[in-house]
Design a protein around this motif. Sequence first.
Motif, PDB file in Angstrom:
ATOM      1  N   VAL A  16     -11.984  18.263 -70.828  1.00 47.21           N
ATOM      2  CA  VAL A  16     -11.909  19.076 -72.046  1.00 47.21           C
ATOM      3  C   VAL A  16     -12.691  18.376 -73.153  1.00 47.21           C
ATOM      4  CG1 VAL A  16     -10.402  20.147 -73.759  1.00 47.21           C
ATOM      5  CG2 VAL A  16      -9.650  19.955 -71.379  1.00 47.21           C
ATOM      6  N   PHE A  17     -13.721  19.052 -73.653  1.00 46.42           N
ATOM      7  CA  PHE A  17     -14.606  18.478 -74.666  1.00 46.42           C
ATOM      8  C   PHE A  17     -14.409  19.237 -75.967  1.00 46.42           C
ATOM      9  CE2 PHE A  17     -17.188  15.865 -71.749  1.00 46.42           C
ATOM     10  CZ  PHE A  17     -16.735  16.381 -70.542  1.00 46.42           C
ATOM     11  N   ALA A  18     -14.845  18.659 -77.072  1.00 44.38           N
ATOM     12  CA  ALA A  18     -14.675  19.353 -78.351  1.00 44.38           C
ATOM     13  C   ALA A  18     -15.750  18.929 -79.330  1.00 44.38           C
ATOM     14  CB  ALA A  18     -13.295  19.057 -78.938  1.00 44.38           C
ATOM     15  N   GLY A  19     -15.988  19.791 -80.329  1.00 40.60           N
ATOM     16  CA  GLY A  19     -16.971  19.464 -81.357  1.00 40.60           C
ATOM     17  C   GLY A  19     -16.927  20.457 -82.497  1.00 40.60           C
ATOM     18  N   ALA A  64     -23.139  19.085 -82.514  1.00 39.65           N
ATOM     19  CA  ALA A  64     -22.026  18.637 -81.671  1.00 39.65           C
ATOM     20  C   ALA A  64     -21.925  19.502 -80.423  1.00 39.65           C
ATOM     21  CB  ALA A  64     -20.723  18.683 -82.461  1.00 39.65           C
ATOM     22  N   GLY A  65     -22.148  20.810 -80.592  1.00 38.89           N
ATOM     23  CA  GLY A  65     -22.091  21.722 -79.443  1.00 38.89           C
ATOM     24  C   GLY A  65     -23.180  21.384 -78.434  1.00 38.89           C
ATOM     25  N   GLN A  72     -24.628  18.624 -73.051  1.00 38.78           N
ATOM     26  CA  GLN A  72     -25.294  17.599 -72.252  1.00 38.78           C
ATOM     27  C   GLN A  72     -24.260  16.716 -71.557  1.00 38.78           C
ATOM     28  OE1 GLN A  72     -28.477  17.665 -71.668  1.00 38.78           O
ATOM     29  NE2 GLN A  72     -28.192  15.929 -70.244  1.00 38.78           N
ATOM     30  N   SER A  73     -23.230  16.376 -72.307  1.00 43.88           N
ATOM     31  CA  SER A  73     -22.172  15.526 -71.795  1.00 43.88           C
ATOM     32  C   SER A  73     -21.384  16.203 -70.669  1.00 43.88           C
ATOM     33  CB  SER A  73     -21.288  15.314 -72.985  1.00 43.88           C
ATOM     34  OG  SER A  73     -20.640  14.270 -73.070  1.00 43.88           O
ATOM     35  N   ILE A  74     -21.133  17.510 -70.837  1.00 41.39           N
ATOM     36  CA  ILE A  74     -20.429  18.269 -69.800  1.00 41.39           C
ATOM     37  C   ILE A  74     -21.296  18.282 -68.535  1.00 41.39           C
ATOM     38  CG2 ILE A  74     -19.740  20.616 -69.122  1.00 41.39           C
ATOM     39  CD1 ILE A  74     -18.853  21.018 -72.080  1.00 41.39           C
ATOM     40  N   HIS A  75     -22.578  18.499 -68.733  1.00 41.91           N
ATOM     41  CA  HIS A  75     -23.517  18.512 -67.605  1.00 41.91           C
ATOM     42  C   HIS A  75     -23.469  17.171 -66.866  1.00 41.91           C
ATOM     43  CE1 HIS A  75     -27.002  19.299 -65.209  1.00 41.91           C
ATOM     44  NE2 HIS A  75     -27.767  18.424 -65.849  1.00 41.91           N
ATOM     45  N   ARG A 110     -19.106   9.052 -77.790  1.00 43.39           N
ATOM     46  CA  ARG A 110     -20.320   9.170 -76.999  1.00 43.39           C
ATOM     47  C   ARG A 110     -20.330  10.473 -76.182  1.00 43.39           C
ATOM     48  NH1 ARG A 110     -21.920   7.886 -72.226  1.00 43.39           N
ATOM     49  NH2 ARG A 110     -19.842   7.153 -71.658  1.00 43.39           N
ATOM     50  N   THR A 111     -19.175  10.809 -75.571  1.00 48.43           N
ATOM     51  CA  THR A 111     -19.171  11.927 -74.623  1.00 48.43           C
ATOM     52  C   THR A 111     -18.606  13.219 -75.206  1.00 48.43           C
ATOM     53  OG1 THR A 111     -16.967  11.363 -73.855  1.00 48.43           O
ATOM     54  CG2 THR A 111     -18.820  10.330 -72.708  1.00 48.43           C
TER      55      THR A 111
END
Lengths: 282, 464
Positions: free
Chosen positions: B429-432, B448-449, B454-457, B420-421
């Motif tokens: 730390v996010f990835a895609g 994904a980017g 949106q998720s980081i926001h 989801r996130t």
Amino acid sequence: MAQILEARPLTPVTKYFRLAAPLIAAAAQPGQFVMLRVREGGERIPITIADYDRAAGTISLVVQQVGATTSLVCALEAGESILDVAGPLGMAVELPARGHVCGVGGGFGSAALLCLMRELRRRGLATTAIVGARTRELVILADELAPLCDRLEVCTDDGSTGFRGFVSQRLAQLIEAGGASRPDQVIAIGPMAMMRAIADTTRGTGIRTLVSMDPLMVDGTGMCGGCRVTVGGKPMFACVDGPCFDAHEVDFDVAMRRNKAYQAQERQARDRLACMAQREAR
Amino acid sequence: MPIKRLDKTPMPVRQAGLRAHDFAEVNRGYGAAQAAFEAERCLRCQDAVCEDGCPVRVPIPEFVHRVATGDLRGAADLLRSANPLPAICGRVCPQESQCESRCSMARRFEPVAIGHLERFVADWERSQPPTVAPNLTRSERIAIVGAGPAGLVCAGALARLGYPVTIYEALHAPGGVLRYGIPEFRLPKAILDWEIGLLQALGVEIACNVIIGKTITLDALMNEMGYAAVFIGTGAGLPRFLGIPGEELNGVMSANEFLTRVNLMRGFEFPEADTPVQRARRVAVVGAGNTAMDAVRTALRLGAERALIVYRRSDQEMSARVEEYHHAVEEGVEFHWLTNPLEVVDDGHGWVGGLRCQQMTLGEPDASGRARPLPVAGSEFVLPVESVILAIGTTPNPLLTRTTAGLATNRHGCLLVDERTAETSRSGVFAGGDAVTGAATVILAAGAGKRAAQSIHEALQARR
Ligand SMILES: Cc1cc2nc3c(=O)[nH]c(=O)nc-3n(C[C@H](O)[C@H](O)[C@H](O)COP(=O)(O)OP(=O)(O)OC[C@H]3O[C@@H](n4cnc5c(N)ncnc54)[C@H](O)[C@@H]3O)c2cc1C
Ligand code: FES
């Protein structure tokens, strides 16, 4: 973009550079390399990190003029910049926890012993550096290396200074002599033929031996596989898994052959560069 | 309702005999009349099923309608609101298995040429003066690792939300596969440069020659350098090899090496550009995905007399876009289906002398659901080639994960993320993109980017 702070010729075909590259200097370890590009449309070439100064934020490189791109690098002077410098790449060379390490440098490979010897001393290991060249004028950085190691051995093919003979022959003598002379580990960097001779010298002695391979590279980040080296019968990517590998496992025949894959084009590029330089001079 | 024309308006292309010898773009794009004409074919279905086929849910009937009515600015804005890389996706998306496969027209006739229309609108947009300006109003800085489509799109979306963003890229130029992999004749680099220019106009910083995990560690980004969040879009760039005898011979290389020498390093201009590339007379490319098609068509353009695709399955299992396959056929590429390479033969001097293969036949479906290729006894033969290029897949690059503690991956080396996130096992730390999915598509990476941005926001808002 990395500014050249110092540039001085060491021999007619090798030049020493000190660059401002604080991020690379902060992260560099002995055995690693950088990828350079000198102009738009330019090639990416790997160069071993000779030394680094974390406090000053600088790295040192020694470049030998062999092809078109290295000739372009060697034409650069202090105050100028190198377009792209990326690194440090590759794995740090594996160092033993204790004992006596002998670093062997052939030709411009001697430069890489600078940071290696400094790091070994910092860790409290006994050190020997063997550097070799064809003749006296081609021996590089001996004065800089001397204070960094316990013992410095200079070899020349013609005996014009130091030991007369190959670095591998001098190493064989040290091993033969035994005791404090005999190293527990050998790390060799230089021309392929010399690294192969070192591998042959220590084979069967039980002395762990690493060689720093310099295959052709494109990206230096594991993306192309052009830097494949056959080690223990398996393909390894020198830029991610190396560049240092067990000397007794490396297939030097394959490595030497692969390094010649673009020989014809390299000659063409060199000739073209020389021709353009001539035209400019006229 | 007016009668609809049954067939797609054909894409104007450069003649095969000419284009197979240079690197200029093959497709020339619709003119305004052709685009309006094609847009008229859309049925404007109530439930826009085509949108279900689009990974980023472009509002397709609405944008197509705007093209039909000549509202190109409106079409462009709508398109870009859903897909941040329309000029690129219009050229490289596998429309036949996405939007166009769902098109109601496709049930009986040819689908609406959604991809060609997307390209038309995006190309029109590029001819207009750009209208963006930086508006970086927030204090939390964000680092992006890798300047492929995933990283570029994530950066753009965050900059539009007001975050100062820096992209760190290992190579000397941004773009990822769009720069080093996909050739000029399919995706002109000027388009990529324009998109990157747009990001820079939004205030996005791009730092090339920085390898995260080597030059700077992920921990340093988070701690010493104080980034509030990191997005990893490092792709799946590590090429696979077959593991057959003779792979170490001179003249055997990965498609990534071949394409990087040509695209990123401009090897086709050697000796004007400094990086050489091998120009073999007869070239075998192993594989049948987009990478294989790009490699084989590049080999033709470098002067190969024979350029062969060698694939152990049949044309039914080929994963390349159909358009690329058709173009390759037109250009004279030879296809050896159900052909399994066994050994690269030495010419006696350490160079490729041929590719020993075995004929295959299709058996029961395997784990991937595709018919399993089985060897035909006594069917071995040697293809006479001087170069073998391997396009048999890539896996995520281990540079970053090897040097970073606590980044969980699966057994293929793909980063594990919360579905989801898009957050990894490390908080913040996010990835895609391909780094998470393994080698996939531009639009999946871009989508994904965008979602990660949106998720980081949301995560940063919650942290306040
Ligand atoms: C030849 C070829 C043709 C293709 N054709 C198509 C097509 O027609 N249609 C389609 O939809 N898809 C196609 N694909 C697939 C598509 O290109 C990818 O799925 C997509 O580019 C993935 O995007 P990404 O952003 O995840 O990664 P990438 O595009 O791989 O970008 C990753 C970037 O991160 C950088 N990087 C890696 N590690 C680090 C690090 N540690 N620090 C800093 N930077 C790092 C890399 O240098 C690279 O620039 C093709 C792929 C190839 C190879
Ligand atoms: S140089 Fe490309 S993978 Fe090593």
